[in-house]
Scaffold this motif. Structure first.
Motif, PDB file in Angstrom:
ATOM      1  N   ASP A  51      75.017  39.768 -49.466  1.00 32.47           N
ATOM      2  CA  ASP A  51      74.762  39.274 -50.815  1.00 32.47           C
ATOM      3  C   ASP A  51      73.286  39.389 -51.171  1.00 32.47           C
ATOM      4  N   LEU A  52      73.035  39.762 -52.408  1.00 33.08           N
ATOM      5  CA  LEU A  52      71.685  39.843 -52.949  1.00 33.08           C
ATOM      6  C   LEU A  52      71.622  38.881 -54.127  1.00 33.08           C
ATOM      7  N   LYS A  53      70.945  37.772 -53.946  1.00 35.30           N
ATOM      8  CA  LYS A  53      70.872  36.719 -54.963  1.00 35.30           C
ATOM      9  C   LYS A  53      72.278  36.258 -55.366  1.00 35.30           C
ATOM     10  N   GLY A  54      73.179  36.154 -54.406  1.00 33.10           N
ATOM     11  CA  GLY A  54      74.530  35.694 -54.682  1.00 33.10           C
ATOM     12  C   GLY A  54      75.455  36.748 -55.257  1.00 33.10           C
ATOM     13  N   THR A  57      77.140  43.464 -52.985  1.00 28.28           N
ATOM     14  CA  THR A  57      76.387  44.719 -53.122  1.00 28.28           C
ATOM     15  C   THR A  57      77.092  45.878 -52.433  1.00 28.28           C
ATOM     16  N   ASN A  84      77.487  33.513 -66.177  1.00 30.92           N
ATOM     17  CA  ASN A  84      76.156  33.873 -65.696  1.00 30.92           C
ATOM     18  C   ASN A  84      75.803  35.350 -65.844  1.00 30.92           C
ATOM     19  N   LYS A  88      72.177  37.016 -64.911  1.00 27.83           N
ATOM     20  CA  LYS A  88      72.054  37.904 -63.748  1.00 27.83           C
ATOM     21  C   LYS A  88      71.446  39.249 -64.149  1.00 27.83           C
ATOM     22  N   SER A  91      67.706  38.716 -64.909  1.00 26.33           N
ATOM     23  CA  SER A  91      66.904  38.511 -63.698  1.00 26.33           C
ATOM     24  C   SER A  91      66.744  39.818 -62.920  1.00 26.33           C
ATOM     25  N   THR A  92      67.764  40.688 -62.962  1.00 25.41           N
ATOM     26  CA  THR A  92      67.659  42.002 -62.321  1.00 25.41           C
ATOM     27  C   THR A  92      66.612  42.853 -63.028  1.00 25.41           C
ATOM     28  N   ALA A  95      63.163  41.618 -62.129  1.00 27.54           N
ATOM     29  CA  ALA A  95      62.764  42.047 -60.784  1.00 27.54           C
ATOM     30  C   ALA A  95      62.345  43.517 -60.777  1.00 27.54           C
TER      31      ALA A  95
END
Length: 182
Positions: A51-54, A57, A84, A88, A91-92, A95
């Motif tokens: 998992d990457l930030k929940g 992947t 969400n 999500k 936030s991606t 980043a």
């Protein structure tokens, strides 16, 4: 001095921590990912990740002449839901902005049928395939595209990394393989 600095910065700037410059004879070992299918000889290798930030992947690496040409990181559907999904995706993008600088281009595709719906909600519209968002970054070497897409099975964030210098070679090789099969 400058060469040492460049050597130290290159691993930080290469996407996903994979080896883009090497000629590969076997699959790469990638931290936090487990090989699922494929091989370098076949031209595509798929990995499942932690998992990457929940978010669930999956990583797909595409090769041409044993050199890595592109990588597709798929986030979701586990971890992305109707409550969400926008958070999500944002936030991606944040980043990616932190790593590659401010994005250069954003495209939003809305199907005109959205206007006929009684309730227009971003996540549900995306799940129905009526709403898509694409954000693009350009570095001297890579084209990075983050897409928010959906289908009947869930919502996804696709992040594609393409080596601009090898992209033409890959397309020619893929076309050649298709013509051989016809």
């Amino acid at each position: 001095m400058i060469n040492i600095l460049i050597l130290l910065l290159v691993p930080l700037l290469t996407p996903l921590g994979v080896q883009w410059d090497s000629t590969h004879s076997s699959i790469q070992k990638i931290k936090n990912y487990k090989h699922l299918t494929g091989s370098v000889e076949q031209g595509e290798v798929t990995y499942l990740g932690k998992d990457l930030k929940g978010l669930e992947t999956e990583l797909q690496l595409s090769y041409s002449k044993r050199k890595l040409v592109s990588a597709l990181l798929i986030l979701g559907p586990a971890g992305i839901d109707d409550l969400n999904c926008l958070k999500k995706y944002k936030s991606t993008v944040t980043a990616l902005n932190d790593k590659y600088g401010q994005f250069k281009y954003r495209r939003v595709v809305k199907d005109p049928i959205i206007e006929d719906l009684l309730v227009v909600e971003f996540c549900n519209s995306a799940r129905l395939g009526l709403y898509e968002v694409e954000t693009r970054w350009e570095t001297p070497r890579f084209r990075i595209v983050a897409e928010f897409v959906g289908d009947h099975s869930g919502l996804y964030i696709h992040i594609t990394y393409r080596d601009k210098g090898r992209e033409g070679i890959y397309k020619k090789q893929k076309r050649k393989n298709i013509l051989q099969r016809l």
